[in-house]
Enzyme design. Sequence first.
Site, PDB file in Angstrom:
ATOM      1  N   VAL A 172       0.874  -1.171   0.000  1.00  0.00           N
ATOM      2  CA  VAL A 172       0.000   0.000   0.000  1.00  0.00           C
ATOM      3  C   VAL A 172       0.912   1.222   0.000  1.00  0.00           C
ATOM      4  CG1 VAL A 172      -1.806   1.267   1.246  1.00  0.00           C
ATOM      5  CG2 VAL A 172      -1.745  -1.244   1.334  1.00  0.00           C
ATOM      6  N   CYS A 173       0.527   2.246  -0.781  1.00  0.00           N
ATOM      7  CA  CYS A 173       1.222   3.540  -0.751  1.00  0.00           C
ATOM      8  C   CYS A 173       2.704   3.326  -1.123  1.00  0.00           C
ATOM      9  CB  CYS A 173       1.041   4.143   0.636  1.00  0.00           C
ATOM     10  SG  CYS A 173       1.379   5.905   0.796  1.00  0.00           S
ATOM     11  N   THR A 174       3.621   3.988  -0.450  1.00  0.00           N
ATOM     12  CA  THR A 174       5.033   3.863  -0.805  1.00  0.00           C
ATOM     13  C   THR A 174       5.644   2.528  -0.394  1.00  0.00           C
ATOM     14  OG1 THR A 174       5.590   5.072   1.213  1.00  0.00           O
ATOM     15  CG2 THR A 174       5.467   6.354  -0.811  1.00  0.00           C
ATOM     16  N   ALA A 216      -2.545   2.222  -4.370  1.00  0.00           N
ATOM     17  CA  ALA A 216      -2.111   3.623  -4.391  1.00  0.00           C
ATOM     18  C   ALA A 216      -2.002   4.140  -2.946  1.00  0.00           C
ATOM     19  CB  ALA A 216      -3.089   4.428  -5.239  1.00  0.00           C
TER      20      ALA A 216
END
Lengths: 211, 211
Positions: free
Chosen positions: A99-101, A149
Site C-alpha cells: 500500500v502507498c510507498t 495507491a
Amino acid sequence: MQIAILLFDRFTALDAVGPYETLGRLPDSETVFVAEQAGPVRTDTGNLALTADRTLADVTSPDIVVVPGGPGQTPQMENTALLDWLRAADATSTWTTSVCTGSLLLAAAGLLKGRRATSHWLALEYLKTFEVEATGERVVIDGKYVTAAGVSSGIDMGLTLLGRIAGDEHAQAVQLLTEYDPHPPYDAGSPEKAPAHLVEEFRSNSRFILR
Amino acid sequence: MQIAILLFDRFTALDAVGPYETLGRLPDSETVFVAEQAGPVRTDTGNLALTADRTLADVTSPDIVVVPGGPGQTPQMENTALLDWLRAADATSTWTTSVCTGSLLLAAAGLLKGRRATSHWLALEYLKTFEVEATGERVVIDGKYVTAAGVSSGIDMGLTLLGRIAGDEHAQAVQLLTEYDPHPPYDAGSPEKAPAHLVEEFRSNSRFILR
C-alpha cells in the site's frame, strides 16, 4: 493461511490497518504484525504505536505479505535485513502486496522489475526509476503482486484480494460489516480531482511525504 | 487542541484509525490514545494491539473526544469508570464524536438523549432504546455531537469534522494526501445495497458484532 503485515518506524497507520480490517477477515487465516524487533512501532505522526507481535526471524514463509508505506519507508530502502526478509518471504508467498510507498520497498528489493505497479501519486515517478511500469491506478494486480495507491487505497486492495481468494460473497460480507459505503465530503482524493494548487504545492514539496 | 481517542479491549481498529488519520491531521493539535490502563490494547480480532499512551486520569479535558466501537463495546457499557470519564470529558469538550457502536457508549453515558445520532447499521434499533433518534445516515452532526455509522465511516466523519474546524481546503489536502478516492470493488457497503440474504444473515446473528 498466514498474512504478514510488515511494520517499521514512521509507517502510515491506515496503510496497514486498511488491509488488516478487510483482507485480515479471510477465513482460516492468521494475521501477524511483524517488524525487525517485536514491540510497539511508532507511526509517522508519532502519536500512535501498533504492536509487532513477531520479529522478521519469527515469520519465515507467510502466504501473503503486506507492506505499508509512509515517510519511514525511505531509510528502509537501504535496510538490508528488511530487504532480505522481503525477498525470502516473496520467494514462497502466494501474494506479495503493498500500500502507498510500500511498493518502493518491494521495488528496492528487486521484486517489481518489469512489472506494472502503483504507489502513492507523489511516488510514481520515483517508482519508475526501479524499472517498474508505474501506473496511477488504485489497485494493480500483476501476477502475484498486488499494489495499491496512497494510504486509504489499501481498503480497496484488501477487499479486492479477499474476493479473489475467498469469493465475492465473502468480500461483500466484509464490506457490509465494515459499512464500506464511502461518501467523502469532498471530491479531492486524487491529483486529477483535487484543486490544482494543492496538487502543485505537494508536488513541489514531495519530500514531505517521501522522507 | 487535544484530540483524545479512546481505546478499550476488543475495539475495532479501523474505527479508531480512520479519524486518527484524517481528523488527527488538524493543525496545531495533539492526538492522544487513552485507555483505562496505559499500554497495548487488543483489537477485536486479537491479532493487533494499539498503544494507549495515556490513562483516563491523564486526559481530563480533551477538546475532541473520539469513541470507536467494536464487539468489546458491550461490557464497557457497564464500566462506570469509563462512562464517568466520558461524561467528564464531554462536559468541557468542543466536539464529542463516535464511530460505529461507539455511539452506544455515548448513549449509555447519557450523552445522546433526545439527539439525532447514527451507529453501525446492526446497532440502530438498540441505539433507539436510549431515547436517541437513531438514523442510518453515514455521518450525523447534532450540536457538538458527531456520530458515524459502521467502521469505515470514521474516515468520512474525520474529514467532515476536519473541514468544519480547519476549513475545506485543509480537509481536501488531507483527502488528497491519503488518496481517499474510494473505488470499492463491490457495491455492498450498506444494508440497502448488499445482497439481501447477507443482510438477513447478519440481522439474525447480530450478537456477532454487538457482543
